[in-house]
Motif scaffolding. Structure first.
Motif, PDB file in Angstrom:
ATOM      1  N   HIS A 167      -8.357  -6.640 -12.390  1.00 31.13           N
ATOM      2  CA  HIS A 167      -7.800  -6.103 -11.148  1.00 31.13           C
ATOM      3  C   HIS A 167      -8.873  -5.809 -10.131  1.00 31.13           C
ATOM      4  O   HIS A 167      -9.903  -5.231 -10.458  1.00 31.13           O
ATOM      5  CB  HIS A 167      -7.005  -4.837 -11.452  1.00 31.13           C
ATOM      6  N   LEU A 168      -8.623  -6.179  -8.898  1.00 28.60           N
ATOM      7  CA  LEU A 168      -9.528  -5.794  -7.829  1.00 28.60           C
ATOM      8  C   LEU A 168      -9.302  -4.315  -7.551  1.00 28.60           C
ATOM      9  O   LEU A 168      -8.165  -3.868  -7.447  1.00 28.60           O
ATOM     10  CB  LEU A 168      -9.229  -6.605  -6.558  1.00 28.60           C
ATOM     11  N   PRO A 169     -10.382  -3.539  -7.448  1.00 30.72           N
ATOM     12  CA  PRO A 169     -10.197  -2.092  -7.246  1.00 30.72           C
ATOM     13  C   PRO A 169      -9.556  -1.759  -5.884  1.00 30.72           C
ATOM     14  O   PRO A 169      -9.583  -2.562  -4.960  1.00 30.72           O
ATOM     15  CB  PRO A 169     -11.617  -1.524  -7.346  1.00 30.72           C
ATOM     16  N   LEU A 170      -9.022  -0.541  -5.836  1.00 33.44           N
ATOM     17  CA  LEU A 170      -8.315  -0.060  -4.642  1.00 33.44           C
ATOM     18  C   LEU A 170      -9.278   0.723  -3.744  1.00 33.44           C
ATOM     19  O   LEU A 170     -10.095   1.503  -4.228  1.00 33.44           O
ATOM     20  CB  LEU A 170      -7.152   0.833  -5.101  1.00 33.44           C
TER      21      LEU A 170
ATOM     22  N   GLN B 155     -16.373  -7.004   0.966  1.00 34.43           N
ATOM     23  CA  GLN B 155     -15.076  -7.674   1.060  1.00 34.43           C
ATOM     24  C   GLN B 155     -14.012  -6.695   1.584  1.00 34.43           C
ATOM     25  O   GLN B 155     -13.176  -7.050   2.411  1.00 34.43           O
ATOM     26  CB  GLN B 155     -14.670  -8.215  -0.314  1.00 34.43           C
TER      27      GLN B 155
ATOM     28  N   LEU C 250     -15.292 -10.654  -8.069  1.00 33.50           N
ATOM     29  CA  LEU C 250     -15.556  -9.563  -9.010  1.00 33.50           C
ATOM     30  C   LEU C 250     -16.894  -9.763  -9.712  1.00 33.50           C
ATOM     31  O   LEU C 250     -17.663  -8.815  -9.896  1.00 33.50           O
ATOM     32  CB  LEU C 250     -14.428  -9.481 -10.049  1.00 33.50           C
TER      33      LEU C 250
ATOM     34  N   GLY D 104      -4.364   3.456   5.454  1.00 30.97           N
ATOM     35  CA  GLY D 104      -3.744   2.766   4.325  1.00 30.97           C
ATOM     36  C   GLY D 104      -4.805   2.373   3.317  1.00 30.97           C
ATOM     37  O   GLY D 104      -5.922   2.884   3.348  1.00 30.97           O
ATOM     38  N   SER D 105      -4.436   1.458   2.442  1.00 30.86           N
ATOM     39  CA  SER D 105      -5.372   1.066   1.400  1.00 30.86           C
ATOM     40  C   SER D 105      -5.325  -0.439   1.218  1.00 30.86           C
ATOM     41  O   SER D 105      -4.487  -1.128   1.792  1.00 30.86           O
ATOM     42  CB  SER D 105      -5.014   1.784   0.093  1.00 30.86           C
ATOM     43  N   LEU D 106      -6.244  -0.945   0.424  1.00 30.91           N
ATOM     44  CA  LEU D 106      -6.260  -2.375   0.117  1.00 30.91           C
ATOM     45  C   LEU D 106      -7.056  -2.616  -1.169  1.00 30.91           C
ATOM     46  O   LEU D 106      -7.751  -1.730  -1.653  1.00 30.91           O
ATOM     47  CB  LEU D 106      -6.875  -3.161   1.281  1.00 30.91           C
ATOM     48  N   HIS D 107      -6.926  -3.816  -1.703  1.00 27.48           N
ATOM     49  CA  HIS D 107      -7.672  -4.174  -2.905  1.00 27.48           C
ATOM     50  C   HIS D 107      -8.790  -5.135  -2.533  1.00 27.48           C
ATOM     51  O   HIS D 107      -8.570  -6.083  -1.779  1.00 27.48           O
ATOM     52  CB  HIS D 107      -6.754  -4.860  -3.917  1.00 27.48           C
TER      53      HIS D 107
ATOM     54  N   SER E  48       0.827  -1.197   0.000  1.00 32.73           N
ATOM     55  CA  SER E  48       0.000   0.000   0.000  1.00 32.73           C
ATOM     56  C   SER E  48       0.871   1.260   0.000  1.00 32.73           C
ATOM     57  O   SER E  48       0.570   2.237  -0.692  1.00 32.73           O
ATOM     58  CB  SER E  48      -0.941  -0.079   1.210  1.00 32.73           C
TER      59      SER E  48
ATOM     60  N   GLU F 133      -0.434  -5.096  -9.281  1.00 31.39           N
ATOM     61  CA  GLU F 133      -0.259  -6.169 -10.276  1.00 31.39           C
ATOM     62  C   GLU F 133       1.184  -6.215 -10.765  1.00 31.39           C
ATOM     63  O   GLU F 133       1.773  -7.275 -10.897  1.00 31.39           O
ATOM     64  CB  GLU F 133      -1.199  -5.957 -11.460  1.00 31.39           C
TER      65      GLU F 133
ATOM     66  N   ALA G  32     -12.950  -6.669  -4.102  1.00 33.72           N
ATOM     67  CA  ALA G  32     -13.920  -6.658  -5.194  1.00 33.72           C
ATOM     68  C   ALA G  32     -15.071  -5.702  -4.907  1.00 33.72           C
ATOM     69  O   ALA G  32     -15.525  -4.983  -5.786  1.00 33.72           O
ATOM     70  CB  ALA G  32     -14.445  -8.068  -5.435  1.00 33.72           C
ATOM     71  N   ASP G  33     -15.563  -5.708  -3.666  1.00 29.33           N
ATOM     72  CA  ASP G  33     -16.682  -4.827  -3.340  1.00 29.33           C
ATOM     73  C   ASP G  33     -16.548  -4.328  -1.897  1.00 29.33           C
ATOM     74  O   ASP G  33     -15.618  -4.704  -1.177  1.00 29.33           O
ATOM     75  CB  ASP G  33     -18.025  -5.538  -3.561  1.00 29.33           C
TER      76      ASP G  33
END
Lengths: 287, 96
Positions: free
Chosen positions: B7-10, B36, A275, B27-30, A59, A69, B32-33
């Motif tokens: 890609h899973l969004p950020l 999650q 997804l 902070g951040s993470l990836h 991060s 990626e 899907a929704d």
């Protein structure tokens, strides 16, 4: 922000993140074989922390414009480096103790210094990691203490683990200052705040009394207190081994990358399903 | 190459600690929704009871001021020193 500064940080932070992620593997090897439920729960929590540390660091690197990626690709393709200590095998339960005590101990010395690194998001990740890392080292030392006070066989296990992990741990601090290619520039940019040799010496000084307390012998015939310098003198690292392991020829290098690739591939359907589900929910909400 | 490489969004994560105060960016993470992301945020950022409330927001939905414009953007505050208590001359022995 100067391009070189950005590039250097992305390289260092992503390597650091990869190290946390690959670092789960040697200890993960012992989760199912931990000697007690207490040890198993502790080890699970520790390995989960390592995953978390990897995520904090990815991060932080992403704030510099590196994509997750891209970083993952570099790890899985073998292009990116990670701490070579994780390319050694964990042969006995005592290795879990030695890793917590020595490897995490060395990581803390390095990471405490990095809490003052010049890039804010990296420094903040280090502060959080250092807070959690202290538990890692203490649980490792506790394992070593239990073994050192145990049966003759258990003491021998502890000594054997110390014998195998001591030198690779000293290598974690990198080449001598004079040989370190990136060091000078990184010190200039205040990414790195203390030199490799300084940090290594600090680690040796604080670890020798801990080994003495356990009644275990550090496998270095040259190790001796130097009154004049106020430091322990220690022997020379086998730099050939260092280069070999860095170059991906460590005992477990191939296994580690294969395990990472397999985990990534086998998790593919989960990402895909998550997804697809998110997309479906989104469509429903819009309707 | 199937969907696996999508890609899973950020997402950005904000946490309010038990001691009160505001939600703070951690902070951040990836993910899907949102659901999650919320679970991942809990596992990644609150393993030691660091918070009692989590906000998550898609990074793409954040609008940020531009660093290169900051001089002019924040300029209106610069000439209003009377907004600070130290601007006022009050005898020191008075408790105000």
């Amino acid at each position: 922000m100067p391009d070189d500064y950005r590039r250097t940080l992305i390289r260092q932070i992503s390597q650091h993140a990869h190290s946390e992620v690959v670092g789960q593997l040697p200890e993960g090897n012992w989760i199912t074989r931990a000697p007690t439920l207490r040890r198993k729960a502790i080890l699970l929590a520790k390995v989960q922390d390592e995953a978390g540390h990897g995520l904090y660091l990815y991060s932080a690197a992403e704030t510099l414009g590196a994509s997750r990626e891209e970083m993952l690709d570099q790890l899985l393709s073998g292009k990116a480096k990670y701490a070579s200590i994780f390319n050694y095998a964990t042969l006995s339960w005592a290795d879990v103790g030695a890793i917590g005590w020595l490897v995490d101990g060395a990581a803390i010395v390095n990471q405490i210094s990095l809490c003052r690194t010049s890039y804010g998001p990296y420094a903040r990740a280090m502060v959080r990691i250092c807070k959690e890392e202290s538990f890692h080292q203490r649980q490792g030392y506790e394992i070593m203490m239990t073994l050192a006070r145990g049966s003759k066989e258990q003491r021998a296990m502890a000594q054997d683990a110390l014998n195998r992990w001591w030198w690779p741990t000293l290598m974690m601090f990198g080449p001598h200052d004079a040989e370190s290619y990136h060091s000078q520039q990184s010190m200039h940019w205040k990414i790195k705040r203390q030199s490799n040799d300084e940090l290594r010496q600090k680690f040796v000084n604080q670890t020798v009394p801990q080994a003495d307390f356990l009644g275990l012998a550090i496998p270095d015939p040259e190790l001796e207190w130097n009154e004049e310098r106020g430091h322990y003198h220690f022997g020379e690292i086998d730099w050939e081994e260092f280069s070999r392991v860095i170059a991906g020829k460590g005992p477990m290098s191939r296994d580690r990358l294969e395990a990472r690739r397999r985990a990534h591939e086998e998790g593919g359907w989960v990402r895909e399903a998550a997804l697809a589900y998110a997309e479906k929910q989104g469509t429903r909400a819009a309707a | 190459m199937g969907k696996t490489n999508q890609h899973l969004p950020l997402w950005e994560v904000f946490i309010r600690s038990k001691r009160g105060l505001d939600h703070k960016h951690v902070g951040s993470l990836h993910a899907a929704d949102a659901e999650q992301a919320m679970q991942y945020a809990r596992d990644t950022y609150t393993r030691r009871s660091e918070g009692c409330s989590i906000w998550i927001v898609r990074s793409a939905d954040i609008h940020a001021s531009q660093a290169e414009d900051s001089a002019s953007f924040f300029d209106p505050a610069d000439d209003k020193v009377y907004r600070h208590p130290t601007f006022y001359d009050i005898p020191e022995d008075l408790k105000i």
